[in-house]
Design a protein around this motif. Structure first.
Motif, PDB file in Angstrom:
ATOM      1  N   UNK A   1       0.839  -1.195   0.000  1.00  0.00           N
ATOM      2  CA  UNK A   1       0.000   0.000   0.000  1.00  0.00           C
ATOM      3  C   UNK A   1       0.877   1.250   0.000  1.00  0.00           C
ATOM      4  N   UNK A   2       1.931   1.233   0.803  1.00  0.00           N
ATOM      5  CA  UNK A   2       2.862   2.362   0.868  1.00  0.00           C
ATOM      6  C   UNK A   2       3.560   2.558  -0.476  1.00  0.00           C
ATOM      7  N   UNK A   3       3.894   1.475  -1.127  1.00  0.00           N
ATOM      8  CA  UNK A   3       4.547   1.545  -2.437  1.00  0.00           C
ATOM      9  C   UNK A   3       3.633   2.231  -3.453  1.00  0.00           C
ATOM     10  N   UNK A   4       2.362   1.884  -3.430  1.00  0.00           N
ATOM     11  CA  UNK A   4       1.396   2.534  -4.326  1.00  0.00           C
ATOM     12  C   UNK A   4       1.296   4.021  -4.010  1.00  0.00           C
ATOM     13  N   UNK A   5       1.247   4.348  -2.742  1.00  0.00           N
ATOM     14  CA  UNK A   5       1.140   5.744  -2.321  1.00  0.00           C
ATOM     15  C   UNK A   5       2.316   6.564  -2.839  1.00  0.00           C
ATOM     16  N   UNK A   6       3.495   5.964  -2.855  1.00  0.00           N
ATOM     17  CA  UNK A   6       4.685   6.677  -3.308  1.00  0.00           C
ATOM     18  C   UNK A   6       4.679   6.937  -4.805  1.00  0.00           C
ATOM     19  N   UNK A   7       3.893   6.184  -5.560  1.00  0.00           N
ATOM     20  CA  UNK A   7       3.802   6.398  -7.002  1.00  0.00           C
ATOM     21  C   UNK A   7       2.890   7.572  -7.364  1.00  0.00           C
ATOM     22  N   UNK A   8       1.985   7.925  -6.485  1.00  0.00           N
ATOM     23  CA  UNK A   8       0.954   8.912  -6.802  1.00  0.00           C
ATOM     24  C   UNK A   8       1.518  10.285  -7.190  1.00  0.00           C
ATOM     25  N   UNK A   9       2.474  10.861  -6.458  1.00  0.00           N
ATOM     26  CA  UNK A   9       2.978  12.183  -6.876  1.00  0.00           C
ATOM     27  C   UNK A   9       3.561  12.189  -8.290  1.00  0.00           C
ATOM     28  N   UNK A  10       4.284  11.133  -8.650  1.00  0.00           N
ATOM     29  CA  UNK A  10       4.861  11.049  -9.999  1.00  0.00           C
ATOM     30  C   UNK A  10       3.755  10.977 -11.051  1.00  0.00           C
ATOM     31  N   UNK A  11       2.758  10.150 -10.801  1.00  0.00           N
ATOM     32  CA  UNK A  11       1.651  10.025 -11.754  1.00  0.00           C
ATOM     33  C   UNK A  11       0.887  11.340 -11.840  1.00  0.00           C
ATOM     34  N   UNK A  12       0.659  11.968 -10.695  1.00  0.00           N
ATOM     35  CA  UNK A  12      -0.049  13.252 -10.673  1.00  0.00           C
ATOM     36  C   UNK A  12       0.704  14.302 -11.504  1.00  0.00           C
ATOM     37  N   UNK A  13       2.028  14.347 -11.359  1.00  0.00           N
ATOM     38  CA  UNK A  13       2.830  15.292 -12.129  1.00  0.00           C
ATOM     39  C   UNK A  13       2.739  14.987 -13.619  1.00  0.00           C
ATOM     40  N   UNK A  14       2.762  13.727 -13.974  1.00  0.00           N
ATOM     41  CA  UNK A  14       2.627  13.337 -15.377  1.00  0.00           C
ATOM     42  C   UNK A  14       1.276  13.794 -15.936  1.00  0.00           C
ATOM     43  N   UNK A  15       0.227  13.687 -15.126  1.00  0.00           N
ATOM     44  CA  UNK A  15      -1.106  14.115 -15.562  1.00  0.00           C
ATOM     45  C   UNK A  15      -1.171  15.619 -15.766  1.00  0.00           C
ATOM     46  N   UNK A  16      -0.561  16.375 -14.863  1.00  0.00           N
ATOM     47  CA  UNK A  16      -0.549  17.837 -14.994  1.00  0.00           C
ATOM     48  C   UNK A  16       0.185  18.231 -16.273  1.00  0.00           C
ATOM     49  N   UNK A  17       1.351  17.649 -16.486  1.00  0.00           N
ATOM     50  CA  UNK A  17       2.120  17.950 -17.695  1.00  0.00           C
ATOM     51  C   UNK A  17       1.340  17.550 -18.947  1.00  0.00           C
ATOM     52  N   UNK A  18       0.677  16.417 -18.864  1.00  0.00           N
ATOM     53  CA  UNK A  18      -0.094  15.918 -20.006  1.00  0.00           C
ATOM     54  C   UNK A  18      -1.257  16.864 -20.326  1.00  0.00           C
ATOM     55  N   UNK A  19      -1.957  17.276 -19.285  1.00  0.00           N
ATOM     56  CA  UNK A  19      -3.090  18.190 -19.502  1.00  0.00           C
ATOM     57  C   UNK A  19      -2.614  19.528 -20.060  1.00  0.00           C
TER      58      UNK A  19
END
Length: 148
Positions: free
Chosen positions: A67-85
């Motif tokens: 669960x912690x490992x998944x949580x650590x991925x979220x900021x990177x994915x969120x940044x990718x989404x912002x850049x993508x948008x």
């Protein structure tokens, strides 16, 4: 072969508005996962004694780690989404830049694959946590009934 077929269909059928809406949905899903993550973490920590008594503590610890490992991925994915948008402008600026548009849509497809993989892994962890808790609660209820 499947990816190429999927990419062709995606490039042909999805408008910039649909891609924008999809990106917003992905961001919303990540927001929900962050809130749900806190719930799942509390569920496990609040029931530590129950899990210890059922000899499921090691399993619970592994799930917390995943669960912690998944949580650590979220900021990177969120940044990718912002850049993508933000990069969506290349599709709506009125300038015919087919190479940039194709690159954007390819990145969109790769982002979709990454998010689907993340969601699948997260769903597996969540299901395992709920199964573990259901089993522990059921066992506690049986012990309670047996002791009466």
């Amino acid at each position: 072969m499947y990816t190429n077929q999927y990419k062709f269909k995606y490039l042909e059928w999805h408008s910039p508005e649909e891609i924008h809406e999809t990106t917003i949905k992905w961001q919303s899903t990540l927001d929900f996962v962050e809130v749900e993550w806190l719930f799942l973490k509390e569920l496990l920590s609040d029931n530590t004694l129950l899990l210890l008594s059922d000899d499921h503590f090691d399993e619970a610890q592994k799930l917390v780690s995943k669960l912690q490992s998944c949580k650590q991925e979220i900021p990177e994915i969120r940044q990718m989404l912002v850049e993508h948008r933000n990069a969506l402008e290349v599709l709506v600026d009125g300038i015919n830049e087919s190479q940039k548009e194709k690159a954007f849509k390819d990145r969109h497809l790769l982002l979709e694959i990454k998010l689907n993989d993340f969601n699948d892994r997260y769903r597996e962890i969540k299901t395992a946590i709920f199964d573990l808790m259901k089993h522990s609660f059921k066992k506690r209820k049986q012990k309670s009934i047996a002791s009466k």
